[in-house]
Design a protein around this motif. Structure first.
Motif, PDB file in Angstrom:
ATOM      1  N   THR A 341       0.647  -1.217  -0.006  1.00 12.95           N
ATOM      2  CA  THR A 341      -0.108  -0.078   0.158  1.00 12.95           C
ATOM      3  C   THR A 341       0.761   1.175  -0.098  1.00 12.95           C
ATOM      4  O   THR A 341       1.960   1.281   0.462  1.00 12.95           O
ATOM      5  CB  THR A 341      -0.859   0.054   1.196  1.00 12.95           C
ATOM      6  OG1 THR A 341       0.039   0.085   2.112  1.00 12.95           O
ATOM      7  CG2 THR A 341      -1.669  -1.203   1.314  1.00 12.95           C
ATOM      8  N   PRO A 342       0.437   2.305  -0.339  1.00 12.24           N
ATOM      9  CA  PRO A 342       0.906   3.648  -0.276  1.00 12.24           C
ATOM     10  C   PRO A 342       1.452   4.130   1.130  1.00 12.24           C
ATOM     11  O   PRO A 342       2.307   4.747   1.400  1.00 12.24           O
ATOM     12  CB  PRO A 342      -0.079   4.584  -1.009  1.00 12.24           C
ATOM     13  CG  PRO A 342      -0.736   3.856  -1.917  1.00 12.24           C
ATOM     14  CD  PRO A 342      -0.798   2.519  -1.333  1.00 12.24           C
ATOM     15  N   THR A 343       0.664   3.602   2.139  1.00 12.42           N
ATOM     16  CA  THR A 343       0.849   3.895   3.542  1.00 12.42           C
ATOM     17  C   THR A 343       2.140   3.337   3.742  1.00 12.42           C
ATOM     18  O   THR A 343       3.060   3.820   4.529  1.00 12.42           O
ATOM     19  CB  THR A 343      -0.210   3.378   4.391  1.00 12.42           C
ATOM     20  OG1 THR A 343      -1.575   4.294   3.932  1.00 12.42           O
ATOM     21  CG2 THR A 343      -0.110   3.577   5.739  1.00 12.42           C
ATOM     22  N   HIS A 344       2.451   1.930   3.413  1.00 13.06           N
ATOM     23  CA  HIS A 344       3.490   1.088   3.806  1.00 13.06           C
ATOM     24  C   HIS A 344       4.721   1.714   3.272  1.00 13.06           C
ATOM     25  O   HIS A 344       5.669   1.906   3.932  1.00 13.06           O
ATOM     26  CB  HIS A 344       3.385  -0.461   3.510  1.00 13.06           C
ATOM     27  CG  HIS A 344       4.356  -1.230   3.846  1.00 13.06           C
ATOM     28  ND1 HIS A 344       4.788  -1.516   5.116  1.00 13.06           N
ATOM     29  CD2 HIS A 344       5.470  -1.363   3.035  1.00 13.06           C
ATOM     30  CE1 HIS A 344       5.704  -2.435   5.267  1.00 13.06           C
ATOM     31  NE2 HIS A 344       6.540  -2.394   4.080  1.00 13.06           N
ATOM     32  N   GLN A 345       4.461   2.147   2.005  1.00 16.71           N
ATOM     33  CA  GLN A 345       5.780   2.768   1.049  1.00 16.71           C
ATOM     34  C   GLN A 345       6.116   3.990   1.643  1.00 16.71           C
ATOM     35  O   GLN A 345       7.199   4.199   1.717  1.00 16.71           O
ATOM     36  CB  GLN A 345       5.273   2.935  -0.201  1.00 16.71           C
ATOM     37  CG  GLN A 345       5.074   1.535  -0.936  1.00 16.71           C
ATOM     38  CD  GLN A 345       4.378   1.606  -2.293  1.00 16.71           C
ATOM     39  OE1 GLN A 345       3.824   2.371  -2.507  1.00 16.71           O
ATOM     40  NE2 GLN A 345       4.602   0.380  -3.118  1.00 16.71           N
ATOM     41  N   ALA A 346       5.063   4.915   2.125  1.00 14.96           N
ATOM     42  CA  ALA A 346       5.238   6.076   2.829  1.00 14.96           C
ATOM     43  C   ALA A 346       5.990   6.109   3.848  1.00 14.96           C
ATOM     44  O   ALA A 346       7.038   6.790   4.427  1.00 14.96           O
ATOM     45  CB  ALA A 346       4.351   6.953   2.907  1.00 14.96           C
ATOM     46  N   LEU A 347       5.338   5.157   4.945  1.00 14.77           N
ATOM     47  CA  LEU A 347       6.190   4.983   6.142  1.00 14.77           C
ATOM     48  C   LEU A 347       7.678   4.572   6.063  1.00 14.77           C
ATOM     49  O   LEU A 347       8.588   5.027   6.890  1.00 14.77           O
ATOM     50  CB  LEU A 347       5.542   3.973   6.997  1.00 14.77           C
ATOM     51  CG  LEU A 347       3.919   4.458   7.468  1.00 14.77           C
ATOM     52  CD1 LEU A 347       3.406   3.435   8.238  1.00 14.77           C
ATOM     53  CD2 LEU A 347       4.057   5.657   8.428  1.00 14.77           C
ATOM     54  N   HIS A 348       7.795   3.765   5.217  1.00 17.85           N
ATOM     55  CA  HIS A 348       9.260   2.848   5.184  1.00 17.85           C
ATOM     56  C   HIS A 348      10.152   3.724   4.148  1.00 17.85           C
ATOM     57  O   HIS A 348      11.109   2.745   3.239  1.00 17.85           O
ATOM     58  CB  HIS A 348       9.094   1.561   4.924  1.00 17.85           C
ATOM     59  CG  HIS A 348       8.330   0.948   6.042  1.00 17.85           C
ATOM     60  ND1 HIS A 348       9.167   0.291   7.123  1.00 17.85           N
ATOM     61  CD2 HIS A 348       7.238   0.589   6.507  1.00 17.85           C
ATOM     62  CE1 HIS A 348       8.132  -0.250   7.846  1.00 17.85           C
ATOM     63  NE2 HIS A 348       7.141   0.010   7.377  1.00 17.85           N
ATOM     64  N   ALA A 349       9.902   4.761   3.565  1.00 22.50           N
ATOM     65  CA  ALA A 349      10.547   5.515   2.440  1.00 22.50           C
ATOM     66  C   ALA A 349      11.988   5.687   2.827  1.00 22.50           C
ATOM     67  O   ALA A 349      12.111   6.153   3.973  1.00 22.50           O
ATOM     68  CB  ALA A 349      10.014   6.908   2.125  1.00 22.50           C
ATOM     69  N   ASP A 350      12.800   5.564   1.737  1.00 22.12           N
ATOM     70  CA  ASP A 350      14.453   5.375   2.205  1.00 22.12           C
ATOM     71  C   ASP A 350      14.697   7.178   2.223  1.00 22.12           C
ATOM     72  O   ASP A 350      14.298   7.913   1.599  1.00 22.12           O
ATOM     73  CB  ASP A 350      15.071   4.844   1.022  1.00 22.12           C
ATOM     74  CG  ASP A 350      16.626   5.080   1.150  1.00 22.12           C
ATOM     75  OD1 ASP A 350      17.096   4.469   2.065  1.00 22.12           O
ATOM     76  OD2 ASP A 350      17.124   5.770   0.194  1.00 22.12           O
ATOM     77  N   ALA A 351      15.745   7.376   3.087  1.00 19.73           N
ATOM     78  CA  ALA A 351      15.991   9.079   3.483  1.00 19.73           C
ATOM     79  C   ALA A 351      16.578   9.485   2.221  1.00 19.73           C
ATOM     80  O   ALA A 351      16.282  10.634   1.686  1.00 19.73           O
ATOM     81  CB  ALA A 351      16.838   9.017   4.446  1.00 19.73           C
ATOM     82  N   ASP A 352      17.420   8.471   1.480  1.00 19.63           N
ATOM     83  CA  ASP A 352      18.122   9.226   0.395  1.00 19.63           C
ATOM     84  C   ASP A 352      17.186   9.328  -0.911  1.00 19.63           C
ATOM     85  O   ASP A 352      17.307  10.257  -1.705  1.00 19.63           O
ATOM     86  CB  ASP A 352      19.105   8.079  -0.225  1.00 19.63           C
ATOM     87  CG  ASP A 352      20.377   7.996   0.895  1.00 19.63           C
ATOM     88  OD1 ASP A 352      20.681   9.090   1.648  1.00 19.63           O
ATOM     89  OD2 ASP A 352      21.058   6.916   0.909  1.00 19.63           O
ATOM     90  N   THR A 353      16.147   8.614  -0.934  1.00 17.42           N
ATOM     91  CA  THR A 353      15.191   8.757  -1.781  1.00 17.42           C
ATOM     92  C   THR A 353      14.377   9.930  -1.701  1.00 17.42           C
ATOM     93  O   THR A 353      14.169  10.732  -2.669  1.00 17.42           O
ATOM     94  CB  THR A 353      14.121   7.499  -2.053  1.00 17.42           C
ATOM     95  OG1 THR A 353      14.698   6.299  -2.414  1.00 17.42           O
ATOM     96  CG2 THR A 353      12.873   7.505  -3.047  1.00 17.42           C
ATOM     97  N   LEU A 354      13.986  10.293  -0.455  1.00 22.45           N
ATOM     98  CA  LEU A 354      13.329  11.376  -0.026  1.00 22.45           C
ATOM     99  C   LEU A 354      14.007  12.738  -0.241  1.00 22.45           C
ATOM    100  O   LEU A 354      13.496  13.746  -0.886  1.00 22.45           O
ATOM    101  CB  LEU A 354      12.853  11.150   1.507  1.00 22.45           C
ATOM    102  CG  LEU A 354      11.771  10.270   1.767  1.00 22.45           C
ATOM    103  CD1 LEU A 354      11.550  10.257   3.242  1.00 22.45           C
ATOM    104  CD2 LEU A 354      10.429  10.342   0.913  1.00 22.45           C
ATOM    105  N   ARG A 355      15.339  12.522  -0.050  1.00 23.81           N
ATOM    106  CA  ARG A 355      15.995  13.697  -0.395  1.00 23.81           C
ATOM    107  C   ARG A 355      16.242  14.166  -1.852  1.00 23.81           C
ATOM    108  O   ARG A 355      16.326  15.181  -2.177  1.00 23.81           O
ATOM    109  CB  ARG A 355      17.715  13.551   0.288  1.00 23.81           C
ATOM    110  CG  ARG A 355      18.487  14.823   0.022  1.00 23.81           C
ATOM    111  CD  ARG A 355      19.768  14.512   0.896  1.00 23.81           C
ATOM    112  NE  ARG A 355      20.714  15.999   0.646  1.00 23.81           N
ATOM    113  CZ  ARG A 355      21.523  16.243   1.463  1.00 23.81           C
ATOM    114  NH1 ARG A 355      21.990  15.324   2.243  1.00 23.81           N
ATOM    115  NH2 ARG A 355      22.113  17.341   1.144  1.00 23.81           N
ATOM    116  N   GLU A 356      16.347  13.133  -2.511  1.00 21.47           N
ATOM    117  CA  GLU A 356      16.753  13.199  -4.184  1.00 21.47           C
ATOM    118  C   GLU A 356      15.212  13.584  -4.896  1.00 21.47           C
ATOM    119  O   GLU A 356      15.201  14.750  -5.603  1.00 21.47           O
ATOM    120  CB  GLU A 356      16.874  11.735  -4.845  1.00 21.47           C
ATOM    121  CG  GLU A 356      17.151  12.004  -6.056  1.00 21.47           C
ATOM    122  CD  GLU A 356      16.011  11.624  -6.942  1.00 21.47           C
ATOM    123  OE1 GLU A 356      15.782  12.276  -8.194  1.00 21.47           O
ATOM    124  OE2 GLU A 356      14.846  11.247  -6.710  1.00 21.47           O
TER     125      GLU A 356
END
Length: 461
Positions: A341-356
Motif C-alpha cells: 500500500t502507499p501507506t506502507h511505502q510512505a512510512l518506510h521510504a528511504d531517506a536518500d530517496t526522499l532527499r533526491e
C-alpha cells in the motif's frame, strides 16, 4: 434616490426568456446531463445577474452554461490534494491513500459484480468472500473475519453482541484506557450508546491483574483492552498485557476483547509500541477490533477478527446489517490486503530517496522564470504517522522550504489558462516558513507541485 438611465429598461428587456433558453440545443443537452431543475436554476441566476447589471443581457446564456459547467462538470465536489504535510495518515485529508489496484477495484465494483452471487451455480454466496479470505490469509490460521463500516462500529457491535445481547451488559476496562478518539468521540460514550455499562478498574496510570479480577462479576460480558494509540503516559505506570490477562479471562469463561485501533496486522519494526492483530490473537485475545484506513492502508472500514464462533455471533447480530460495508469498500480492501500500500511505502521510504525527491522539486521550482528570486531550500523534516497512531515515532525525511506567504495560494489552487487545473497543495507551517515535505508526494506529483508554486508566485507578483 438614484435615477435609472434611459437605456436601462431596454437593456433589461434584452434579457432572454427562460423558456427560450431551455429550448436552445445547448441547454437541452445540459438538461440531459445535469437535470432540468439544475439548468433552470442556472439560467435564473444568470438572468438575476443581468438585471443587477453585473453582466450584459447578451452574456446570460454563456454565464448560465459556465455556471453549470462549474457546478456539474466535476463528478464530485471533493478537490484533489497533494499531501506535503509529512503526515502519512492525515485524517483531514482522508487518512490512507489507496493504491492504484484498490482504485481500479473500486471502479470495477461500481458496476454490477458478484459481491454476493456465485457465478458457478447461480445461487446466493457469502458476501465479500474474496475480501474475507484475503484478510484471513494475513492472520493466524483459523481466524474468523468480519468487516464493518469503521473501527468505532466494530467495537460498538462487539459490545452489543457479547455484552448487551448476552444479558451481561458490564464491560471491565482500565481507567487508563478510556480514551477519546477523533472529533470528540469517547470510547465510554460509544459503548454506553449500545446499552453497555462500564466497570472501571485500576487508576489512570496504574492497573494490575488483581484490579481486573476484582472488577469481574456475574453481569460481566467481557474484558476490554483499548490501545491508547494517540497518547502515551510515562513515568510511574503499569498495565496488564494481553498474554497476562488472557488466562484470567479463560478461567472466568469470559471473552477478552482488544481494540488495537490502527489495523496493523503483523509486527512492524518501525512501530515497536503499536500492537498488531496477529500477536494480539496469539497472546490470547478472543476478538480484535481495528480500523482499515490507518496502518492497514485500505479504505474506511472496521475489522472484527478472532475466534470463528465468536465472530459469527457478532455477524448475526441485527446491528451488523446496519454497519455493513458496500461492494466498493470490499473491493478496495481486498486489493489493499493483497499488494503493498502507499501507506506502507510512505512510512518506510528511504531517506536518500526522499532527499533526491526534494532536490528534484527544488530544481524544478528554481528553473521556472515565475519563481526568479524565490528563496527555495532543501531541509531536513520530521514527518509523522498520523491517524492517532504512534505519536512518539518521528519519520526523518526531507522537505522544500519556501516563504510562508505561498501557503494560501498553494492550498486553494488555481485554474488558469496558463497552468490548467492545479491540485491543492497542503504543506506544513514551521518557524515562519512553509515546508513541503515530500514523504507523501509521489514522483508523478513533483511537476504538479512545481507548477502550483510557479502559479502562486505569478499571483503574488
Amino acid at each position: 434616490m438614484p435615477q435609472r438611465t434611459p437605456t436601462e429598461p431596454d437593456a433589461r428587456r434584452r434579457i432572454p426568456r427562460t423558456d427560450t433558453l431551455l429550448a436552445a440545443p445547448e441547454f437541452v443537452a445540459a438538461a440531459e446531463q445535469s437535470g432540468a431543475d439544475a439548468v433552470k436554476a442556472a439560467i435564473q441566476r444568470a438572468q438575476s445577474a443581468a438585471r443587477a447589471g453585473r453582466i450584459a443581457p447578451e452574456a446570460v446564456a454563456a454565464a448560465a452554461l459556465a455556471d453549470l459547467s462549474d457546478r456539474h462538470g466535476r463528478p464530485t465536489s471533493l478537490r484533489r490534494v497533494v499531501n506535503a504535510t509529512g503526515v502519512v495518515l492525515h485524517t483531514n485529508l482522508g487518512r490512507a491513500t489507496l493504491s492504484p489496484g484498490a482504485r481500479e477495484a473500486m471502479t470495477l465494483a461500481g458496476g454490477y459484480c458478484d459481491v454476493e452471487f456465485d457465478l458457478a451455480d447461480g445461487r446466493r454466496a457469502r458476501r465479500g468472500r474474496g475480501t474475507l479470505d484475503a484478510l484471513a490469509e494475513r492472520l493466524p490460521e483459523g481466524t474468523g473475519t468480519l468487516v464493518v463500516n469503521n473501527g468505532a462500529a466494530a467495537l460498538a457491535l462487539v459490545a452489543a453482541t457479547l455484552a448487551v445481547a448476552a444479558g451481561r451488559p458490564e464491560i471491565v476496562v482500565s481507567r487508563g484506557e478510556l480514551v477519546e478518539i477523533g472529533d470528540g468521540f469517547r470510547i465510554p460514550e460509544l459503548l454506553e450508546s449500545v446499552g453497555a455499562r462500564l466497570v472501571e478498574v485500576g487508576t489512570t496510570n496504574r492497573t494490575h491483574l488483581r484490579d481486573y479480577d476484582a472488577g469481574i462479576g456475574p453481569a460481566t460480558g467481557f474484558v476490554l483492552k483499548v490501545h491508547p494509540s494517540n497518547f502515551r503516559v510515562s513515568g510511574f505506570t503499569s498495565s496488564v498485557p494481553i498474554a497476562a490477562l488472557a488466562p484470567l479471562c479463560r478461567e472466568r469463561d469470559l471473552p477478552l476483547v482488544s481494540d488495537i485501533g490502527s489495523g496493523l496486522l503483523t509486527p512492524d519494526p518501525l512501530l515497536p509500541h503499536e500492537p498488531d492483530a496477529t500477536t494480539t490473537l496469539t497472546d490470547g485475545a478472543a476478538i480484535v477490533t481495528a480500523s482499515c484506513d490507518k496502518l492497514l492502508g485500505g479504505p474506511q472500514g472496521g475489522l472484527v477478527v478472532g475466534e470463528p464462533a465468536t465472530v459469527e455471533r457478532v455477524r448475526r447480530h441485527p446491528l451488523a446489517r446496519a454497519m455493513r460495508v458496500d461492494k466498493t469498500t470490499l473491493a478496495a480492501l481486498e486489493a489493499s490486503l493483497r499488494s503493498p500500500t502507499p501507506t506502507h511505502q510512505a512510512l518506510h521510504a528511504d531517506a536518500d530517496t526522499l532527499r533526491e525527491r526534494a532536490e528534484r522539486l527544488a530544481a524544478a521550482v528554481g528553473s521556472d522564470p515565475a519563481c526568479v528570486g524565490l528563496t527555495v531550500e532543501v531541509v531536513r523534516s520530521d514527518g509523522a504517522v498520523g491517524g492517532g497512531c504512534a505519536p512518539e515515532v518521528p519519520l526523518p525525511g526531507w522537505a522544500v522550504r519556501v516563504p510562508q506567504r505561498l501557503a494560501e495560494p498553494l492550498r486553494t489552487g488555481r485554474d488558469t489558462a496558463v497552468d490548467g487545473e492545479l491540485p491543492s497543495v497542503v504543506g506544513r507551517l514551521d518557524d515562519g516558513a512553509l515546508l513541503l515535505d515530500v514523504r507523501c508526494v509521489t514522483d508523478s506529483e513533483i511537476p504538479l507541485v512545481a507548477r502550483a508554486l510557479a502559479a502562486a508566485c505569478r499571483e503574488q507578483s
